[in-house]
Design a protein around this motif. Structure first.
Motif, PDB file in Angstrom:
ATOM      1  N   ARG A 193      40.686  45.320  27.079  1.00  8.82           N
ATOM      2  CA  ARG A 193      41.690  45.370  28.145  1.00  8.82           C
ATOM      3  C   ARG A 193      42.542  46.627  28.071  1.00  8.82           C
ATOM      4  O   ARG A 193      43.036  47.108  29.092  1.00  8.82           O
ATOM      5  CB  ARG A 193      42.563  44.122  28.096  1.00  8.82           C
ATOM      6  CG  ARG A 193      41.841  42.858  28.554  1.00  8.82           C
ATOM      7  CD  ARG A 193      42.784  41.666  28.669  1.00  8.82           C
ATOM      8  NE  ARG A 193      42.087  40.527  29.246  1.00  8.82           N
ATOM      9  CZ  ARG A 193      41.609  39.499  28.560  1.00  8.82           C
ATOM     10  NH1 ARG A 193      41.775  39.461  27.231  1.00  8.82           N
ATOM     11  NH2 ARG A 193      40.970  38.513  29.161  1.00  8.82           N
ATOM     12  N   HIS A 198      41.157  49.710  36.572  1.00  8.21           N
ATOM     13  CA  HIS A 198      41.530  48.620  37.471  1.00  8.21           C
ATOM     14  C   HIS A 198      40.390  48.141  38.354  1.00  8.21           C
ATOM     15  O   HIS A 198      40.474  47.067  38.954  1.00  8.21           O
ATOM     16  CB  HIS A 198      42.726  49.040  38.346  1.00  8.21           C
ATOM     17  CG  HIS A 198      42.412  50.100  39.351  1.00  8.21           C
ATOM     18  ND1 HIS A 198      42.182  51.411  39.005  1.00  8.21           N
ATOM     19  CD2 HIS A 198      42.253  50.034  40.701  1.00  8.21           C
ATOM     20  CE1 HIS A 198      41.927  52.112  40.083  1.00  8.21           C
ATOM     21  NE2 HIS A 198      41.961  51.299  41.138  1.00  8.21           N
ATOM     22  N   MET A 201      35.194  45.342  35.417  1.00  6.84           N
ATOM     23  CA  MET A 201      35.275  43.986  34.903  1.00  6.84           C
ATOM     24  C   MET A 201      34.905  43.931  33.432  1.00  6.84           C
ATOM     25  O   MET A 201      34.234  44.822  32.917  1.00  6.84           O
ATOM     26  CB  MET A 201      34.319  43.069  35.680  1.00  6.84           C
ATOM     27  CG  MET A 201      34.669  42.857  37.136  1.00  6.84           C
ATOM     28  SD  MET A 201      33.415  41.862  37.998  1.00  6.84           S
ATOM     29  CE  MET A 201      33.540  40.306  37.093  1.00  6.84           C
ATOM     30  N   GLU A 203      32.891  41.362  30.875  1.00  5.47           N
ATOM     31  CA  GLU A 203      32.071  40.174  30.676  1.00  5.47           C
ATOM     32  C   GLU A 203      31.883  39.989  29.179  1.00  5.47           C
ATOM     33  O   GLU A 203      31.706  40.957  28.437  1.00  5.47           O
ATOM     34  CB  GLU A 203      30.714  40.307  31.367  1.00  5.47           C
ATOM     35  CG  GLU A 203      29.874  39.047  31.270  1.00  5.47           C
ATOM     36  CD  GLU A 203      28.602  39.108  32.103  1.00  5.47           C
ATOM     37  OE1 GLU A 203      28.182  38.071  32.630  1.00  5.47           O
ATOM     38  OE2 GLU A 203      28.030  40.213  32.218  1.00  5.47           O
ATOM     39  N   PRO A 220      38.086  36.433  30.234  1.00  3.16           N
ATOM     40  CA  PRO A 220      37.650  37.676  30.872  1.00  3.16           C
ATOM     41  C   PRO A 220      37.258  37.381  32.320  1.00  3.16           C
ATOM     42  O   PRO A 220      37.362  36.246  32.790  1.00  3.16           O
ATOM     43  CB  PRO A 220      36.442  38.087  30.033  1.00  3.16           C
ATOM     44  CG  PRO A 220      35.870  36.783  29.556  1.00  3.16           C
ATOM     45  CD  PRO A 220      37.053  35.866  29.351  1.00  3.16           C
ATOM     46  N   HIS A 221      36.800  38.409  33.024  1.00  8.64           N
ATOM     47  CA  HIS A 221      36.366  38.194  34.405  1.00  8.64           C
ATOM     48  C   HIS A 221      35.106  37.334  34.485  1.00  8.64           C
ATOM     49  O   HIS A 221      34.931  36.563  35.435  1.00  8.64           O
ATOM     50  CB  HIS A 221      36.071  39.535  35.091  1.00  8.64           C
ATOM     51  CG  HIS A 221      37.245  40.459  35.122  1.00  8.64           C
ATOM     52  ND1 HIS A 221      37.430  41.448  34.177  1.00  8.64           N
ATOM     53  CD2 HIS A 221      38.297  40.544  35.965  1.00  8.64           C
ATOM     54  CE1 HIS A 221      38.541  42.116  34.449  1.00  8.64           C
ATOM     55  NE2 HIS A 221      39.090  41.587  35.532  1.00  8.64           N
ATOM     56  N   ALA A 222      34.230  37.473  33.491  1.00  4.80           N
ATOM     57  CA  ALA A 222      32.947  36.767  33.514  1.00  4.80           C
ATOM     58  C   ALA A 222      32.515  36.460  32.088  1.00  4.80           C
ATOM     59  O   ALA A 222      32.877  37.174  31.140  1.00  4.80           O
ATOM     60  CB  ALA A 222      31.885  37.615  34.219  1.00  4.80           C
ATOM     61  N   ARG A 243      37.636  29.328  36.109  1.00  2.00           N
ATOM     62  CA  ARG A 243      38.542  30.414  35.713  1.00  2.00           C
ATOM     63  C   ARG A 243      37.847  31.764  35.615  1.00  2.00           C
ATOM     64  O   ARG A 243      38.516  32.804  35.595  1.00  2.00           O
ATOM     65  CB  ARG A 243      39.209  30.066  34.377  1.00  2.00           C
ATOM     66  CG  ARG A 243      40.316  29.032  34.501  1.00  2.00           C
ATOM     67  CD  ARG A 243      40.909  28.700  33.150  1.00  2.00           C
ATOM     68  NE  ARG A 243      40.057  27.791  32.395  1.00  2.00           N
ATOM     69  CZ  ARG A 243      40.296  27.416  31.139  1.00  2.00           C
ATOM     70  NH1 ARG A 243      41.343  27.919  30.494  1.00  2.00           N
ATOM     71  NH2 ARG A 243      39.487  26.565  30.529  1.00  2.00           N
ATOM     72  N   CYS A 244      36.520  31.784  35.506  1.00  2.00           N
ATOM     73  CA  CYS A 244      35.775  33.051  35.514  1.00  2.00           C
ATOM     74  C   CYS A 244      34.343  32.766  35.908  1.00  2.00           C
ATOM     75  O   CYS A 244      33.900  31.605  35.912  1.00  2.00           O
ATOM     76  CB  CYS A 244      35.845  33.754  34.156  1.00  2.00           C
ATOM     77  SG  CYS A 244      35.199  32.785  32.789  1.00  2.00           S
TER      78      CYS A 244
END
Length: 288
Positions: A193, A198, A201, A203, A220-222, A243-244
């Motif tokens: 992170r 921006h 993503m 994963e 995380p995003h995925a 949530r992802c």
């Protein structure tokens, strides 16, 4: 049935040309097509037709066009079928007209692209059709032929699938060896992170539900669920609760595909789309 895609633009010449010219250089070697030059008069012309010898889905007409252009810009192509269309055996794909020497010189390289990419699109379409009625999408992996990734992933899209990363710079995918080197899932996510742009993503790959629970502390995003049973995939979907994004991956063949999709995951990754698709048999035959 999931509809075919006709809104996918051909790959641009700037992407295709380095790949195509490398393939032609491999075939032409240092002396060119010595057989055609020896047997065919320079002013001889022909009309040839591309026809599939088995049903499938067409892909690679953009690459074929660039092969013909680089061999002889005077070759005329009359296109009868578009990339992404289903093909029936023996129906014409395209008619080619021009100098016979040039057509024969281009033939094998052009067919290599067309049969390989149509094979990928055909396998993809067959598996996508198995997912009809489920919410899951079929995606490919980076298990591609070196140098052909852009073309092979484009063929997956023409077959109705979606692409995972095109390369290491698309998105961050934290795998088991990254976690082992860093020390923990939490530390790996924290470090990722700090460097994430921006528009990109993260994963994370997990092998167990315990690892998934750790990841969901700061999702995380995925998340890629690797080599899990169908029961564990269902538990993972319940634990994640939207949530992802969740991708199921690892050892998923045609027999297990629908069962995997029905667990509720968002995506099913199948490396075989690009590393094991059989070529679609397509011939180029004289019509006059």
């Amino acid at each position: 049935m999931i509809p075919l895609r006709f809104d996918i633009a051909p790959l641009p010449a700037i992407v295709l040309d380095p790949i195509v010219t490398a393939a032609l250089a491999e075939d032409l070697g240092r002396g060119g097509d010595i057989t055609s030059e020896a047997l065919i008069d320079a002013d001889h012309s022909s009309r040839l037709q591309l026809r599939p010898r088995q049903p499938g889905v067409l892909a690679g007409m953009d690459a074929l066009s660039r092969v013909l252009y680089h061999v002889d810009a005077g070759i005329h192509i009359e296109v009868h079928r578009r990339d992404g269309e289903r093909l029936q055996a023996l129906e014409p794909i395209a008619t080619l007209a021009g100098p016979t020497r040039s057509l024969l010189t281009a033939e094998r390289t052009a067919l290599n692209f067309l049969t390989r990419l149509s094979g990928i699109a055909t396998l993809t379409r067959r598996l996508v059709d198995q997912l009809d009625g489920s919410r899951a999408q079929l995606c490919c992996t980076r298990k591609t032929t070196p140098g052909l990734r852009a073309l092979e992933k484009h063929a997956v899209r023409l077959g109705g699938g979606v692409n995972h990363r095109l390369g290491l710079d698309d998105a961050m995918l934290i795998k088991d060896n990254h976690i082992a080197a860093v020390g923990s899932i939490g530390e790996a996510l924290a470090r990722a992170r700090t460097q994430l742009g921006h528009l990109r993503m993260i994963e994370l790959e997990v092998d167990t539900l315990e690892q998934l629970e750790q990841a969901l502390a700061t999702p995380p995003h995925a998340i890629l669920l690797d080599n899990m049973t169908s029961d564990d995939l269902r538990r993972a979907v319940a634990m994640t609760a939207g949530r992802c994004l969740l991708t199921a991956s690892g050892g998923i063949d045609a027999l297990r595909l629908r069962e995997t999709a029905d667990t509720g995951v968002d995506l099913v990754a199948v490396g075989a789309l690009t590393h094991s698709a059989p070529q679609l048999d397509i011939g180029l035959d004289a019509i006059e």
